[in-house]
Design a protein around this motif. Structure first.
Motif, PDB file in Angstrom:
ATOM      1  N   VAL A  60       0.846  -1.200   0.000  1.00  0.00           N
ATOM      2  CA  VAL A  60       0.000   0.000   0.000  1.00  0.00           C
ATOM      3  C   VAL A  60       0.881   1.249   0.000  1.00  0.00           C
ATOM      4  N   TRP A  61       1.864   1.269   0.901  1.00  0.00           N
ATOM      5  CA  TRP A  61       2.777   2.409   0.950  1.00  0.00           C
ATOM      6  C   TRP A  61       3.498   2.601  -0.387  1.00  0.00           C
ATOM      7  N   VAL A  62       3.997   1.517  -0.983  1.00  0.00           N
ATOM      8  CA  VAL A  62       4.719   1.608  -2.255  1.00  0.00           C
ATOM      9  C   VAL A  62       3.816   2.221  -3.328  1.00  0.00           C
ATOM     10  N   ASN A  63       2.564   1.777  -3.407  1.00  0.00           N
ATOM     11  CA  ASN A  63       1.641   2.323  -4.399  1.00  0.00           C
ATOM     12  C   ASN A  63       1.392   3.809  -4.171  1.00  0.00           C
ATOM     13  N   TYR A  64       1.072   4.184  -2.955  1.00  0.00           N
ATOM     14  CA  TYR A  64       0.774   5.586  -2.663  1.00  0.00           C
ATOM     15  C   TYR A  64       1.992   6.482  -2.876  1.00  0.00           C
ATOM     16  N   ILE A  65       3.153   6.048  -2.392  1.00  0.00           N
ATOM     17  CA  ILE A  65       4.353   6.884  -2.529  1.00  0.00           C
ATOM     18  C   ILE A  65       4.774   6.992  -3.994  1.00  0.00           C
ATOM     19  N   SER A  66       4.727   5.886  -4.741  1.00  0.00           N
ATOM     20  CA  SER A  66       5.125   5.956  -6.155  1.00  0.00           C
ATOM     21  C   SER A  66       4.186   6.877  -6.929  1.00  0.00           C
ATOM     22  N   GLU A 124     -10.800   2.190  -9.066  1.00  0.00           N
ATOM     23  CA  GLU A 124     -11.384   1.175  -9.938  1.00  0.00           C
ATOM     24  C   GLU A 124     -10.279   0.475 -10.741  1.00  0.00           C
ATOM     25  N   PRO A 125     -10.398  -0.851 -10.987  1.00  0.00           N
ATOM     26  CA  PRO A 125      -9.374  -1.562 -11.757  1.00  0.00           C
ATOM     27  C   PRO A 125      -9.212  -0.987 -13.169  1.00  0.00           C
ATOM     28  N   PHE A 126      -7.984  -0.899 -13.613  1.00  0.00           N
ATOM     29  CA  PHE A 126      -7.590  -0.444 -14.947  1.00  0.00           C
ATOM     30  C   PHE A 126      -8.023   0.992 -15.236  1.00  0.00           C
ATOM     31  N   SER A 127      -8.294   1.749 -14.184  1.00  0.00           N
ATOM     32  CA  SER A 127      -8.660   3.151 -14.351  1.00  0.00           C
ATOM     33  C   SER A 127      -7.405   3.995 -14.210  1.00  0.00           C
ATOM     34  N   ARG A 128      -7.097   4.746 -15.249  1.00  0.00           N
ATOM     35  CA  ARG A 128      -5.948   5.641 -15.222  1.00  0.00           C
ATOM     36  C   ARG A 128      -6.413   7.027 -15.594  1.00  0.00           C
ATOM     37  N   LEU A 129      -5.895   8.006 -14.896  1.00  0.00           N
ATOM     38  CA  LEU A 129      -6.184   9.385 -15.247  1.00  0.00           C
ATOM     39  C   LEU A 129      -5.154   9.821 -16.270  1.00  0.00           C
ATOM     40  N   ASP A 130      -5.548  10.674 -17.184  1.00  0.00           N
ATOM     41  CA  ASP A 130      -4.631  11.142 -18.224  1.00  0.00           C
ATOM     42  C   ASP A 130      -3.746  12.225 -17.637  1.00  0.00           C
ATOM     43  N   GLN A 131      -2.593  11.804 -17.075  1.00  0.00           N
ATOM     44  CA  GLN A 131      -1.685  12.738 -16.435  1.00  0.00           C
ATOM     45  C   GLN A 131      -0.411  12.934 -17.262  1.00  0.00           C
ATOM     46  N   GLY A 132      -0.384  12.416 -18.467  1.00  0.00           N
ATOM     47  CA  GLY A 132       0.670  12.704 -19.423  1.00  0.00           C
ATOM     48  C   GLY A 132       2.051  12.171 -19.128  1.00  0.00           C
ATOM     49  N   TYR A 133       2.713  12.655 -18.080  1.00  0.00           N
ATOM     50  CA  TYR A 133       4.126  12.352 -17.891  1.00  0.00           C
ATOM     51  C   TYR A 133       4.398  11.063 -17.140  1.00  0.00           C
ATOM     52  N   ALA A 134       3.397  10.338 -16.696  1.00  0.00           N
ATOM     53  CA  ALA A 134       3.630   9.073 -15.987  1.00  0.00           C
ATOM     54  C   ALA A 134       2.898   7.953 -16.691  1.00  0.00           C
ATOM     55  N   GLN A 135       3.535   6.801 -16.706  1.00  0.00           N
ATOM     56  CA  GLN A 135       2.914   5.639 -17.321  1.00  0.00           C
ATOM     57  C   GLN A 135       2.582   4.634 -16.240  1.00  0.00           C
ATOM     58  N   GLY A 136       1.557   3.847 -16.471  1.00  0.00           N
ATOM     59  CA  GLY A 136       1.177   2.826 -15.521  1.00  0.00           C
ATOM     60  C   GLY A 136       0.177   1.887 -16.150  1.00  0.00           C
ATOM     61  N   HIS A 137      -0.254   0.928 -15.345  1.00  0.00           N
ATOM     62  CA  HIS A 137      -1.164  -0.087 -15.848  1.00  0.00           C
ATOM     63  C   HIS A 137      -2.533   0.009 -15.210  1.00  0.00           C
ATOM     64  N   GLY A 138      -2.748   0.959 -14.289  1.00  0.00           N
ATOM     65  CA  GLY A 138      -4.063   1.182 -13.721  1.00  0.00           C
ATOM     66  C   GLY A 138      -4.515   0.150 -12.703  1.00  0.00           C
ATOM     67  N   LEU A 139      -3.601  -0.624 -12.144  1.00  0.00           N
ATOM     68  CA  LEU A 139      -3.978  -1.630 -11.148  1.00  0.00           C
ATOM     69  C   LEU A 139      -3.669  -1.205  -9.715  1.00  0.00           C
ATOM     70  N   GLY A 140      -2.705  -0.334  -9.529  1.00  0.00           N
ATOM     71  CA  GLY A 140      -2.197  -0.019  -8.197  1.00  0.00           C
ATOM     72  C   GLY A 140      -3.243   0.327  -7.165  1.00  0.00           C
ATOM     73  N   LEU A 141      -4.083   1.313  -7.427  1.00  0.00           N
ATOM     74  CA  LEU A 141      -5.044   1.755  -6.428  1.00  0.00           C
ATOM     75  C   LEU A 141      -6.184   0.763  -6.229  1.00  0.00           C
ATOM     76  N   SER A 142      -6.523  -0.011  -7.254  1.00  0.00           N
ATOM     77  CA  SER A 142      -7.548  -1.037  -7.048  1.00  0.00           C
ATOM     78  C   SER A 142      -7.002  -2.159  -6.163  1.00  0.00           C
TER      79      SER A 142
END
Length: 185
Positions: free
Chosen positions: A76-82, A127-145
């Motif tokens: 949880v900490w790793v997800n929030y801090i990253s 929500e799973p696979f939900s990503r906000l369009d924040q431009g400069y960061a890439q991800g897979h949308g799983l972390g917060l779910s």
């Protein structure tokens, strides 16, 4: 440097997927946690991300004792801090802390200096696979779910407090062990 960064990123994705699989199929025993070493380990795991961004991370020196499963809480900490490093200001300034909101719960939080989030963006975050369009960061949308699922398995809740232009505070709650063990600085 890029190889190290990519290797760490792949390792973190694998860790997230393993934690998610474990959370889906396993009931765990909750234990009293010493949060300081868990937070320290999470910060160390993210040094590869913090360093090139010139990010600053400040963690509380005192933590309430709460019940949880240490490997899941570290994730949880790793997800929030990253997320705070990736979506925070430039350079990112990240604060980690805890408070006691009542109801025998401890609330642990990560505050960033990013652009903040609208109410509509906040509603989609966990929500799973939900990503906000924040431009400069890439991800897979799983972390917060994943965070939401594993915190719920430990009897807690997750949430965000944010206003556009004022950064965000992401939190999770866990059952408090002994209220007398902690006093907010």
């Amino acid at each position: 440097r890029q190889i190290i960064y990519s290797g760490q990123r792949i390792s973190n994705i694998i860790e997230e997927l393993l934690v998610l699989a474990e959370a889906r199929r396993q009931d765990i025993m909750l234990h009293e946690l010493d949060m300081a070493p868990i937070v320290h380990e999470a910060i160390q795991r993210l040094e590869y991300l913090r360093e090139p961004l010139n990010g600053q991370i400040a963690a509380s020196e005192r933590w309430p004792r709460a019940y949880g499963h240490a490997p899941w809480v570290e994730e949880v900490w790793v997800n929030y801090i990253s997320n705070a490093l990736k979506y925070g200001g430039r350079p990112p300034i990240v604060q980690l802390g805890a408070d006691l909101p009542g109801d025998q719960m401890a609330r642990f939080w990560v505050r960033d200096n990013g652009a903040g989030l609208s109410a509509a963006e906040q509603a989609r975050l966990f929500e799973p696979f939900s990503r906000l369009d924040q431009g400069y960061a890439q991800g897979h949308g799983l972390g917060l779910s994943i965070v939401r699922r594993i915190v719920a398995k430990m009897g807690g809740q997750v949430g965000v407090e944010s206003q556009e232009g004022q950064g965000s505070l992401f939190y999770f709650t866990l059952s408090l062990c002994h209220e007398a063990d902690f006093s907010a600085p």
